[in-house]
Design an enzyme around this catalytic site. Structure first.
Site, PDB file in Angstrom:
ATOM      1  N   ALA A   1      -6.198   3.613  -6.145  1.00 13.58           N
ATOM      2  CA  ALA A   1      -6.869   4.692  -5.421  1.00 13.58           C
ATOM      3  C   ALA A   1      -6.594   4.686  -3.924  1.00 13.58           C
ATOM      4  CB  ALA A   1      -8.373   4.621  -5.680  1.00 13.58           C
TER       5      ALA A   1
ATOM      6  N   GLY B   1      -3.632   4.091  -2.675  1.00 14.53           N
ATOM      7  CA  GLY B   1      -2.210   4.373  -2.488  1.00 14.53           C
ATOM      8  C   GLY B   1      -1.957   5.792  -2.027  1.00 14.53           C
ATOM      9  N   GLN B   2      -0.675   6.111  -1.866  1.00 11.67           N
ATOM     10  CA  GLN B   2      -0.290   7.424  -1.348  1.00 11.67           C
ATOM     11  C   GLN B   2      -0.719   8.570  -2.260  1.00 11.67           C
ATOM     12  OE1 GLN B   2       1.666   8.539   1.535  1.00 11.67           O
ATOM     13  NE2 GLN B   2       0.838   6.619   2.305  1.00 11.67           N
ATOM     14  N   ILE B   3      -0.458   8.433  -3.561  1.00 11.79           N
ATOM     15  CA  ILE B   3      -0.867   9.490  -4.492  1.00 11.79           C
ATOM     16  C   ILE B   3      -2.387   9.577  -4.531  1.00 11.79           C
ATOM     17  CG2 ILE B   3      -0.837  10.271  -6.898  1.00 11.79           C
ATOM     18  CD1 ILE B   3       1.904   8.897  -7.177  1.00 11.79           C
TER      19      ILE B   3
ATOM     20  N   ARG C   1       9.139  -0.408  -7.994  1.00  8.58           N
ATOM     21  CA  ARG C   1      10.360  -1.201  -8.155  1.00  8.58           C
ATOM     22  C   ARG C   1      10.804  -1.732  -6.801  1.00  8.58           C
ATOM     23  NH1 ARG C   1      15.188   0.750 -12.122  1.00  8.58           N
ATOM     24  NH2 ARG C   1      16.544  -1.065 -11.999  1.00  8.58           N
TER      25      ARG C   1
ATOM     26  N   ARG D   1      15.117  -3.147 -14.328  1.00 11.73           N
ATOM     27  CA  ARG D   1      14.118  -2.318 -15.017  1.00 11.73           C
ATOM     28  C   ARG D   1      13.229  -3.174 -15.924  1.00 11.73           C
ATOM     29  NH1 ARG D   1      13.204   2.976 -15.272  1.00 11.73           N
ATOM     30  NH2 ARG D   1      12.186   3.859 -17.098  1.00 11.73           N
TER      31      ARG D   1
ATOM     32  N   GLN E   1      -5.651  -2.832 -18.416  1.00 12.19           N
ATOM     33  CA  GLN E   1      -6.397  -1.577 -18.283  1.00 12.19           C
ATOM     34  C   GLN E   1      -6.659  -0.937 -19.641  1.00 12.19           C
ATOM     35  OE1 GLN E   1      -4.469   0.823 -15.264  1.00 12.19           O
ATOM     36  NE2 GLN E   1      -4.912  -0.677 -13.668  1.00 12.19           N
TER      37      GLN E   1
ATOM     38  N   ARG F   1       8.304  21.309 -11.065  1.00 16.89           N
ATOM     39  CA  ARG F   1       9.577  21.356 -10.339  1.00 16.89           C
ATOM     40  C   ARG F   1      10.542  22.338 -10.997  1.00 16.89           C
ATOM     41  NH1 ARG F   1       9.962  14.742  -9.715  1.00 16.89           N
ATOM     42  NH2 ARG F   1       9.109  14.603  -7.596  1.00 16.89           N
TER      43      ARG F   1
ATOM     44  N   HIS G   1       9.962  10.610 -18.412  1.00 17.14           N
ATOM     45  CA  HIS G   1       9.842  10.936 -16.988  1.00 17.14           C
ATOM     46  C   HIS G   1      10.801  10.025 -16.234  1.00 17.14           C
ATOM     47  CE1 HIS G   1       8.315  12.049 -13.118  1.00 17.14           C
ATOM     48  NE2 HIS G   1       7.974  10.799 -12.855  1.00 17.14           N
TER      49      HIS G   1
END
Length: 329
Positions: free
Chosen positions: A13, A15-17, A93, A99, A113, A163, A188
């Site tokens: 919460a 963070g940027q987003i 990352r 990955r 979670q 988009r 995604h």
């Protein structure tokens, strides 16, 4: 405004987003001007002080719809009784990370979670995963929450969907509101397949309106699929406000339903539709009603589209194999 508050959990919460998302939620962008929201905000211990600052800002907005805020680092406490969980926080990352390293680091987060949601979330919980790799993170959370119906988990491909609509509108000179039935298939990731062959521009088939296969293959698809990287190159940081906006769009349409003449893209657990292996969390065209989604059926998939869908779902299958080998599912 007598309705009981919707309890909404947001992870990552601070963070940027999260910073873009919380103020949209508190202002009523999710369920409109009549439904209060209670925010339950999860962060890792080192970020809790920053999160306290965000809560101070939320307080200072005096949002009429914000009935309360609780913060903490224990998912068992934060997820208690939530009806909507927006899993935004994920390990990004880092330099030199493969990955598989990313899958392993996030696996631990989404395992914990998922188990916490399984134990304490409300019976009607819906779980949206924004944190990347979103499809496989959602698969991990879903697998670790066996008492929550599988259809209650979704990963975010609405940003890709939005988009694609924006790119098609720019190409055709149409308003974004004139574009219906856009589809994102698969993961995604850069292998995703933005499909405009079933889309409509002001009621006409989008591919026929564009009438330019080279543009579709060489510009439209790669621009949508690689848009995140282009934003990082330009901004020096990943897309945050647009990801938050898409997270709101996806949750709103999931809870309130899609228009009768349109559909949206959601990454949901496959039932084998369109040849996507059963059990993968893959993006499909869906309609929603009453908090439930239904995959749009009967769409014709030509050879070009088939190859694109298969490439992206093969990547999802590889990710599933990797997290299975890591013991995460």
């Amino acid at each position: 405004m007598s309705a009981s508050p919707l309890k909404v959990a947001v992870t990552g919460a601070a963070g940027q987003i999260g910073y873009s998302l919380l103020f949209r939620l508190a202002s009523g962008s999710l369920l409109g001007p009549d439904r209060p929201i209670e925010l339950r905000l999860l962060e890792i211990e080192p970020a809790l002080q920053a999160l306290e600052g965000v809560v101070m800002e939320l307080d200072d907005c005096a949002f009429p719809l914000l009935s309360g805020v609780e913060i903490g680092s224990d998912p068992q406490k934060i997820f208690d009784g939530v009806s909507l969980a927006l899993l935004v926080g994920a390990r990004p990352r880092g330099a030199g990370m493969e990955r598989s390293d990313l899958l392993e680091a996030n696996g631990a987060i989404f395992t914990a979670q998922g188990k916490a949601l399984n134990a304490v979330a409300a019976d009607d919980v819906r779980v949206g995963v924004t944190g990347n790799p979103a499809n496989t993170n959602a698969l991990i959370a879903m697998t670790n929450a066996p008492d929550i119906p599988r259809e209650r988990f979704s990963a975010l491909t609405r940003l890709d969907h939005n988009r694609a609509i924006s790119q098609l509108a720019a190409k055709t000179g149409a308003a974004v509101t004139d574009i219906k039935k856009m589809t994102i298939w698969g993961n995604h990731s850069a292998t995703q397949y933005p499909d405009l062959f079933h889309a409509e521009v002001a009621g006409k088939n989008a591919a026929e309106v564009v009438n330019d296969q080279a543009w579709i293959e060489d510009e439209f698809i790669p621009t949508v699929a690689k848009r995140g990287a282009a934003i990082i190159d330009a901004r020096g940081a990943s897309s945050a406000a647009s990801a938050a906006s898409a997270t709101i769009d996806a949750a709103r349409d999931w809870l309130l339903g899609t228009p009768a003449d349109d559909w949206v893209s959601m990454a949901v657990v496959s039932d084998g539709s369109y040849g996507v292996p059963e059990g993968l969390i893959s993006s499909f065209p869906v309609t929603t009603k009453g908090g439930n989604w239904t995959i749009v059926s009967g769409l014709e998939i030509d050879e070009f589209s088939r190859g694109r869908i298969d490439k992206s779902t093969a990547e999802l299958a590889d990710e599933r194999s990797a997290v299975t080998e890591l013991g995460l599912i």
